[in-house]
Design a protein around this motif. Structure first.
Motif, PDB file in Angstrom:
ATOM      1  N   LYS A 167      46.093  13.548  36.112  1.00  0.00           N
ATOM      2  CA  LYS A 167      45.858  12.987  35.647  1.00  0.00           C
ATOM      3  C   LYS A 167      44.878  11.542  35.354  1.00  0.00           C
ATOM      4  CE  LYS A 167      48.283  12.150  40.556  1.00  0.00           C
ATOM      5  NZ  LYS A 167      48.153  12.026  41.912  1.00  0.00           N
ATOM      6  N   ILE A 168      43.664  12.749  34.394  1.00  0.00           N
ATOM      7  CA  ILE A 168      43.023  12.597  33.887  1.00  0.00           C
ATOM      8  C   ILE A 168      43.352  10.878  32.651  1.00  0.00           C
ATOM      9  CG2 ILE A 168      41.701  13.528  32.152  1.00  0.00           C
ATOM     10  CD1 ILE A 168      41.032  15.583  33.086  1.00  0.00           C
ATOM     11  N   MET A 169      42.829  10.560  32.625  1.00  0.00           N
ATOM     12  CA  MET A 169      43.254   8.971  31.431  1.00  0.00           C
ATOM     13  C   MET A 169      42.349   8.612  30.332  1.00  0.00           C
ATOM     14  SD  MET A 169      45.790   8.642  33.274  1.00  0.00           S
ATOM     15  CE  MET A 169      46.836   6.560  32.569  1.00  0.00           C
ATOM     16  N   ALA A 170      42.944   8.304  29.744  1.00  0.00           N
ATOM     17  CA  ALA A 170      42.171   8.004  28.379  1.00  0.00           C
ATOM     18  C   ALA A 170      40.563   7.329  28.781  1.00  0.00           C
ATOM     19  CB  ALA A 170      42.729   7.875  27.084  1.00  0.00           C
ATOM     20  N   GLU A 171      41.014   6.315  29.519  1.00  0.00           N
ATOM     21  CA  GLU A 171      40.562   5.508  29.779  1.00  0.00           C
ATOM     22  C   GLU A 171      38.735   6.294  30.210  1.00  0.00           C
ATOM     23  OE1 GLU A 171      43.793   3.445  29.835  1.00  0.00           O
ATOM     24  OE2 GLU A 171      42.741   5.205  30.838  1.00  0.00           O
ATOM     25  N   GLU A 172      38.804   7.379  31.107  1.00  0.00           N
ATOM     26  CA  GLU A 172      37.506   7.721  31.878  1.00  0.00           C
ATOM     27  C   GLU A 172      36.800   8.310  31.106  1.00  0.00           C
ATOM     28  OE1 GLU A 172      36.508  11.291  34.956  1.00  0.00           O
ATOM     29  OE2 GLU A 172      38.751  10.967  34.439  1.00  0.00           O
ATOM     30  N   LEU A 173      37.495   9.236  28.894  1.00  0.00           N
ATOM     31  CA  LEU A 173      36.447   9.393  28.055  1.00  0.00           C
ATOM     32  C   LEU A 173      36.267   8.766  27.104  1.00  0.00           C
ATOM     33  CD1 LEU A 173      39.310  11.505  26.853  1.00  0.00           C
ATOM     34  CD2 LEU A 173      37.795  12.877  28.294  1.00  0.00           C
ATOM     35  N   GLU A 174      36.344   7.458  27.149  1.00  0.00           N
ATOM     36  CA  GLU A 174      35.656   6.458  26.617  1.00  0.00           C
ATOM     37  C   GLU A 174      33.971   6.076  27.312  1.00  0.00           C
ATOM     38  OE1 GLU A 174      37.595   2.708  26.807  1.00  0.00           O
ATOM     39  OE2 GLU A 174      39.582   3.677  25.855  1.00  0.00           O
ATOM     40  N   LYS A 175      34.347   6.636  28.516  1.00  0.00           N
ATOM     41  CA  LYS A 175      32.304   6.597  28.121  1.00  0.00           C
ATOM     42  C   LYS A 175      31.807   7.958  28.317  1.00  0.00           C
ATOM     43  CE  LYS A 175      33.793   9.152  33.647  1.00  0.00           C
ATOM     44  NZ  LYS A 175      33.510   8.883  35.088  1.00  0.00           N
ATOM     45  N   TYR A 176      32.398   9.082  27.933  1.00  0.00           N
ATOM     46  CA  TYR A 176      31.660   9.882  27.473  1.00  0.00           C
ATOM     47  C   TYR A 176      31.093  10.165  25.899  1.00  0.00           C
ATOM     48  CZ  TYR A 176      32.355  11.703  31.595  1.00  0.00           C
ATOM     49  OH  TYR A 176      32.273  12.320  33.614  1.00  0.00           O
ATOM     50  N   GLY A 177      32.404   9.244  25.226  1.00  0.00           N
ATOM     51  CA  GLY A 177      32.092   8.836  23.575  1.00  0.00           C
ATOM     52  C   GLY A 177      32.846   9.606  22.909  1.00  0.00           C
ATOM     53  N   MET A 191      24.053  22.263  28.085  1.00  0.00           N
ATOM     54  CA  MET A 191      23.732  20.934  26.789  1.00  0.00           C
ATOM     55  C   MET A 191      24.414  20.276  26.946  1.00  0.00           C
ATOM     56  SD  MET A 191      20.290  21.557  28.654  1.00  0.00           S
ATOM     57  CE  MET A 191      19.208  20.648  26.930  1.00  0.00           C
ATOM     58  N   ALA A 192      25.655  21.488  26.384  1.00  0.00           N
ATOM     59  CA  ALA A 192      26.339  20.675  25.469  1.00  0.00           C
ATOM     60  C   ALA A 192      27.234  19.266  25.522  1.00  0.00           C
ATOM     61  CB  ALA A 192      27.813  21.196  25.044  1.00  0.00           C
ATOM     62  N   GLY A 193      26.809  18.580  26.763  1.00  0.00           N
ATOM     63  CA  GLY A 193      27.293  17.674  27.149  1.00  0.00           C
ATOM     64  C   GLY A 193      25.834  16.292  27.334  1.00  0.00           C
ATOM     65  N   GLU A 194      25.002  17.195  28.135  1.00  0.00           N
ATOM     66  CA  GLU A 194      23.424  16.498  28.795  1.00  0.00           C
ATOM     67  C   GLU A 194      24.047  15.108  27.985  1.00  0.00           C
ATOM     68  OE1 GLU A 194      19.520  17.881  29.537  1.00  0.00           O
ATOM     69  OE2 GLU A 194      19.951  17.621  27.573  1.00  0.00           O
ATOM     70  N   LYS A 195      24.288  14.572  26.676  1.00  0.00           N
ATOM     71  CA  LYS A 195      23.654  13.210  26.160  1.00  0.00           C
ATOM     72  C   LYS A 195      24.339  12.442  26.431  1.00  0.00           C
ATOM     73  CE  LYS A 195      20.579  14.573  22.266  1.00  0.00           C
ATOM     74  NZ  LYS A 195      20.093  14.672  20.788  1.00  0.00           N
ATOM     75  N   SER A 196      25.906  12.856  26.542  1.00  0.00           N
ATOM     76  CA  SER A 196      26.844  12.481  26.703  1.00  0.00           C
ATOM     77  C   SER A 196      27.584  11.802  28.457  1.00  0.00           C
ATOM     78  CB  SER A 196      28.616  12.382  26.298  1.00  0.00           C
ATOM     79  OG  SER A 196      28.520  13.729  26.987  1.00  0.00           O
ATOM     80  N   GLY A 202      30.559  14.014  16.087  1.00  0.00           N
ATOM     81  CA  GLY A 202      29.269  13.181  16.839  1.00  0.00           C
ATOM     82  C   GLY A 202      29.777  11.895  17.816  1.00  0.00           C
ATOM     83  N   GLY A 203      30.771  13.027  18.568  1.00  0.00           N
ATOM     84  CA  GLY A 203      31.596  12.652  20.408  1.00  0.00           C
ATOM     85  C   GLY A 203      30.884  13.294  21.184  1.00  0.00           C
ATOM     86  N   MET A 204      31.598  14.066  21.756  1.00  0.00           N
ATOM     87  CA  MET A 204      30.778  13.587  23.093  1.00  0.00           C
ATOM     88  C   MET A 204      29.928  15.262  23.424  1.00  0.00           C
ATOM     89  SD  MET A 204      34.156  14.284  25.435  1.00  0.00           S
ATOM     90  CE  MET A 204      33.952  14.017  26.685  1.00  0.00           C
ATOM     91  N   PHE A 205      29.965  16.060  22.755  1.00  0.00           N
ATOM     92  CA  PHE A 205      29.237  17.106  22.458  1.00  0.00           C
ATOM     93  C   PHE A 205      28.371  17.104  21.240  1.00  0.00           C
ATOM     94  CE2 PHE A 205      33.674  18.688  24.782  1.00  0.00           C
ATOM     95  CZ  PHE A 205      32.620  18.510  26.214  1.00  0.00           C
TER      96      PHE A 205
END
Length: 407
Positions: free
Chosen positions: A96-106, A252-257, A385-388
């Motif tokens: 049920k993971i949706m595209a909208e949730e990924l937007e907040k992580y960039g 650390m890979a997703g710390e900034k996002s 330059g994405g979420m990781f």
């Protein structure tokens, strides 16, 4: 978070998990870390009388008896159906993971289908671990489950090991270093790499990592004090800190996002890449030595023999004798043949190393505890330059190093 209720899973009669669908990735990551503690094969799979059977075997070895082990297996300590139910609910939630949730992580190149697959496969793997523990007494069921969890060795791979092992001359090494000495070596390496990771000595037979606790365990020995040669200590330092580095990079890979630290704890079917990379680091840092190279090839040969045997009990003696013919001591041969009746995975060490050798670019494999497939996916996300982000501990830091430099 609602998913924290999993911590009381043992006392829940009919576990029912209510996920916050706007924060599924975070909650599924939490669920994965909690369930890993229950589902891990290291928790649920084991031979409880291995030491006693080893002593009986060694007593009979001189007489060349047709030894058949009488192993007793560890029993899982919780309700299998409850945990499988929870894992199934997690898999359903992952879908049920949706595209909208990924937007907040960039996210740039990764989409909701990627993460649906990512989390579904984590829980699928945990399900296989649970089934493995529950079916370990049946050789046929156990054999099939091991084949789903770990890639079995090919005939060509084993033939390479049989040829290589003949050319390796083992050394007589003086074992003078203690667990306290090894602990200091680990701590010095973590300081050099600039990462915070706890080192603890325990009365266990082998060194290992606990990534969810950010902790490395040094083996003092199980039953008697373990001593290490200088070469073994250097190899273990290089090997085990590699696992710690992949864990740290994953945190650390997703710390900034704001992405959870699951890449440092557990990802789908990463085991072979993990162990192969640790051996790759042994070679790149000149910590590899003949005795250990011999052992990796021997492990693959033994795993292949067990994978292809028809009756483990009846074939036990023959497999042990095969290992001895290639240069193993009877004690070491027994240990390998019995360990591979717990989990048939020893082939992944040398096979995983050969996969790393064939890679033109290895930095994506350092993003976290990931396999080759997910390394390629995450590489694209990093470069976009994405979420990781790139590995915090770089390829240069990890591989351009030698203990000779410290002398």
């Amino acid at each position: 978070m609602k998913v924290q209720g999993l911590r009381q899973l043992e006392s829940v009669e009919n576990p029912s998990i209510e996920f916050d669908e706007e924060n599924l990735i975070e909650e599924l990551s939490t669920a994965a870390k909690i369930l890993k503690n229950k589902a891990s094969w290291t928790k649920n799979v084991g031979i409880t009388n291995k030491y006693e059977e080893k002593q009986r075997f060694l007593e009979e070895w001189d007489g060349k008896a047709d030894f058949q082990p009488e192993f007793k297996f560890k029993q899982i300590e919780y309700n299998k159906e409850k945990v499988l139910d929870a894992l199934n609910q997690c898999q359903e939630a992952a879908g049920k993971i949706m595209a909208e949730e990924l937007e907040k992580y960039g996210a740039e190149t990764l989409d909701e289908k990627d993460f649906q697959e990512f989390f579904t496969q984590i829980f699928e793997q945990f399900t296989l671990f649970i089934e493995l523990g529950a079916n370990i007494e049946s050789f046929e069921d156990w054999h099939e489950l091991c084949g789903q969890l770990w890639t079995m060795p090919s005939e060509n791979e084993v033939e390479r090991s049989k040829q290589e092992i003949k050319s390796i001359e083992k050394e007589d090494l003086e074992e003078k270093l203690t667990a306290d000495d090894l602990k200091q070596m680990f701590e010095a390496e973590f300081e050099r790499l600039g990462i915070e990771y706890e080192v603890e000595i325990r009365d266990v037979g082998g060194c290992f990592n606990i990534p969810e606790e950010r902790k490395l365990i040094v083996a003092r020995g199980d039953g008697e004090e373990r001593k290490f040669s200088r070469k073994e200590a250097e190899m273990l330092t290089v090997h085990e800190t590699f696992h710690s580095v992949r864990a740290y990079n994953g945190y650390m890979a997703g710390e900034k996002s704001g992405f959870p630290d699951i890449l440092g704890v557990d990802t789908p079917f990463y085991d072979q890449t993990e162990e192969g990379g640790a051996i790759y680091r042994e070679h790149r840092t000149d910590a590899s030595y003949p005795n250990q190279r011999f052992d990796y090839h021997l492990k693959r040969i033994v795993a292949y023999e067990i994978h292809n045997c028809e009756n483990y009990q009846q074939d036990f003696q023959e497999i042990v004798e095969t290992a001895v013919e290639y240069g193993a001591s009877p004690a070491r041969a027994f240990t390998l043949v019995s360990r591979n009746r717990e989990v048939l995975r020893h082939q992944i060490y040398q096979t995983g190393y050969e996969e790393w050798e064939d890679k033109e670019e290895v930095w994506p494999l350092l993003i976290g505890k990931i396999n080759h497939k997910w390394a390629e996916k995450l590489k694209d996300e990093v470069e976009a330059g994405g979420m990781f982000q790139e590995p915090s501990v770089s390829e240069e830091q990890l591989f351009e190093f030698s203990f000779k430099d410290r002398s």
